[in-house]
Scaffold this active site. Structure first.
Site, PDB file in Angstrom:
ATOM      1  N   HIS A 160       0.831  -1.211   0.000  1.00 22.08           N
ATOM      2  CA  HIS A 160       0.000   0.000   0.000  1.00 22.08           C
ATOM      3  C   HIS A 160       0.866   1.262   0.000  1.00 22.08           C
ATOM      4  O   HIS A 160       2.030   1.228   0.407  1.00 22.08           O
ATOM      5  CB  HIS A 160      -0.846   0.053   1.291  1.00 22.08           C
ATOM      6  CG  HIS A 160      -1.969  -0.936   1.344  1.00 22.08           C
ATOM      7  ND1 HIS A 160      -2.206  -1.735   2.444  1.00 22.08           N
ATOM      8  CD2 HIS A 160      -2.949  -1.231   0.446  1.00 22.08           C
ATOM      9  CE1 HIS A 160      -3.280  -2.472   2.209  1.00 22.08           C
ATOM     10  NE2 HIS A 160      -3.735  -2.204   1.018  1.00 22.08           N
ATOM     11  N   CYS A 252      -2.711   0.237   9.910  1.00 18.83           N
ATOM     12  CA  CYS A 252      -3.817  -0.587   9.383  1.00 18.83           C
ATOM     13  C   CYS A 252      -4.748  -1.118  10.461  1.00 18.83           C
ATOM     14  O   CYS A 252      -5.848  -1.559  10.146  1.00 18.83           O
ATOM     15  CB  CYS A 252      -3.268  -1.719   8.536  1.00 18.83           C
ATOM     16  SG  CYS A 252      -1.941  -2.574   9.292  1.00 18.83           S
TER      17      CYS A 252
END
Ligand code: CIR
Length: 262
Positions: A160, A252
Site C-alpha cells: 500500500h 492498518c
C-alpha cells in the site's frame, strides 16, 4: 474527542492475504496481546477505543483501516481489492454511520484505505494492486464534493501507499525511497515539508501512525526511530511482530478520527 475503531484479532489470522512477505507461522495469542498493547497506546494518546467483536471467518479483519476512509465531513466505505476482505465492511459501516454520513466505492472500483494518505485537503492515493483507476476516480468524485483533491501516486514493491510513506508531524513525512518517489509530494514540499527517509536496513519502517500530537511506531525499527528522535519526533513504540507477519503494521489496525463531523 478522538475515536479509534479497532477490531480484535481473528483466530484465523494465519490464513490472511499476503502479497510481498513470505508466509511464516503466526502466534495468535501473542498477536492478540500485541494488539491489546496497541489499543492501550491509542488510549494513551487520547483516543476512545472502540473494539469491534472478532470476525472468526475473516482472517484480515483486524486491519480495519482498509475498509473505510474517514474524512472530516463524510466516511467513504472502500471496496477492498482482495475479494476475501469485502465482507469486513458491514460491521465497520454500522459503527461509522453513528459519526459520519456514509458513501461507498462501487464495482468495478477497488480501493484499500491503506492506499490513502491525507495531507490537508489533498488525498494521496497509491496506485497499488489493490486500488484501481475506477476506485481512485470514484474517490476523487466523492471527496471532491467536500473540497478534497486526489493525487494518484505510483508505488512499487509494497502492498500500500502507507507501506511506503506516512505523515509523522504537521510538516514531516517518513518515507521509503525504494518504494515511492519523493517527488510525488512536491506540492506538499512547497509548504516546507521535511522528508525523513527510513534506515535502509529497515525496509518496512515507513509505516507510522500519527494520533493527535503523538506517533505510534513498531519497536523493531530502532534505527529509523533514532532518525525520528533526531528530528524531534518522539514515538510510542509497540511490538507488532505477529501483525507484521500478516503484512500489517500500525496504521492498518485502526480508523482514527474526530468524533464530531465538521
Ligand atoms: C492484506 O493483505 O490485505 C492484509 N494481510 C494486510 C493488510 C494491511 N493493511 C494495511 O496496511 N493498511
Amino acid at each position: 474527542m478522538l475515536i479509534a475503531i479497532t477490531r480484535d484479532v481473528s483466530p484465523t489470522l494465519a490464513g490472511c492475504e499476503l502479497s510481498y512477505v513470505p508466509r511464516t507461522p503466526i502466534d495468535i495469542d501473542l498477536a492478540a496481546a500485541q494488539h491489546r498493547a496497541y489499543q492501550d497506546a491509542l488510549s494513551a494518546l487520547g483516543c476512545r477505543v472502540i473494539a469491534l467483536p472478532v470476525e472468526v471467518d475473516l482472517p484480515d479483519s483486524v486491519f480495519v483501516e482498509d475498509v473505510a476512509i474517514v474524512l472530516d465531513e463524510v466516511a467513504i466505505m472502500t471496496r477492498p481489492g482482495a475479494e476475501s476482505r469485502r465482507a469486513e465492511s458491514a460491521s465497520v459501516a454500522n459503527i461509522l454511520a453513528r459519526y459520519r454520513p456514509l458513501h461507498a466505492i462501487e464495482a468495478p472500483g477497488t480501493l484499500d484505505g491503506g492506499d490513502v494518505m491525507r495531507i490537508g485537503r489533498t488525498l494521496y492515493v497509491g496506485q497499488s494492486r489493490r486500488s484501481n483507476a475506477s476506485g481512485i476516480a470514484q474517490l476523487r468524485d466523492l471527496s471532491g464534493k467536500f473540497g478534497y483533491s486526489v493525487r494518484a501516486v505510483p508505488i512499487a514493491g509494497c502492498l500500500h501507499l502507507k507501506s511506503a510513506v506516512t505523515q509523522i508531524a504537521d510538516d514531516t513525512l517518513l518515507l521509503q525511497p525504494e518504494w515511492i518517489d519523493r517527488a510525488a509530494f512536491a506540492a506538499a514540499l512547497v509548504a516546507d515539508f521535511r522528508i525523513i527517509e527510513i534506515d535502509p536496513d529497515e525496509p518496512h519502517a515507513a509505516n507510522a501512525l500519527r494520533v493527535g500530537e503523538g506517533v505510534i511506531f513498531p519497536s523493531c525499527f530502532p534505527r529509523t526511530q533514532q532518525r525520528m528522535e533526531k528530528a524531534g519526533i518522539h514515538a510510542i513504540c509497540v511490538d507488532v511482530s505477529e501483525l507484521q507477519k500478516a503484512e500489517g503494521a500500525v496504521t492498518c489496525c485502526s480508523l482514527v478520527f474526530q468524533e464530531s463531523a465538521a
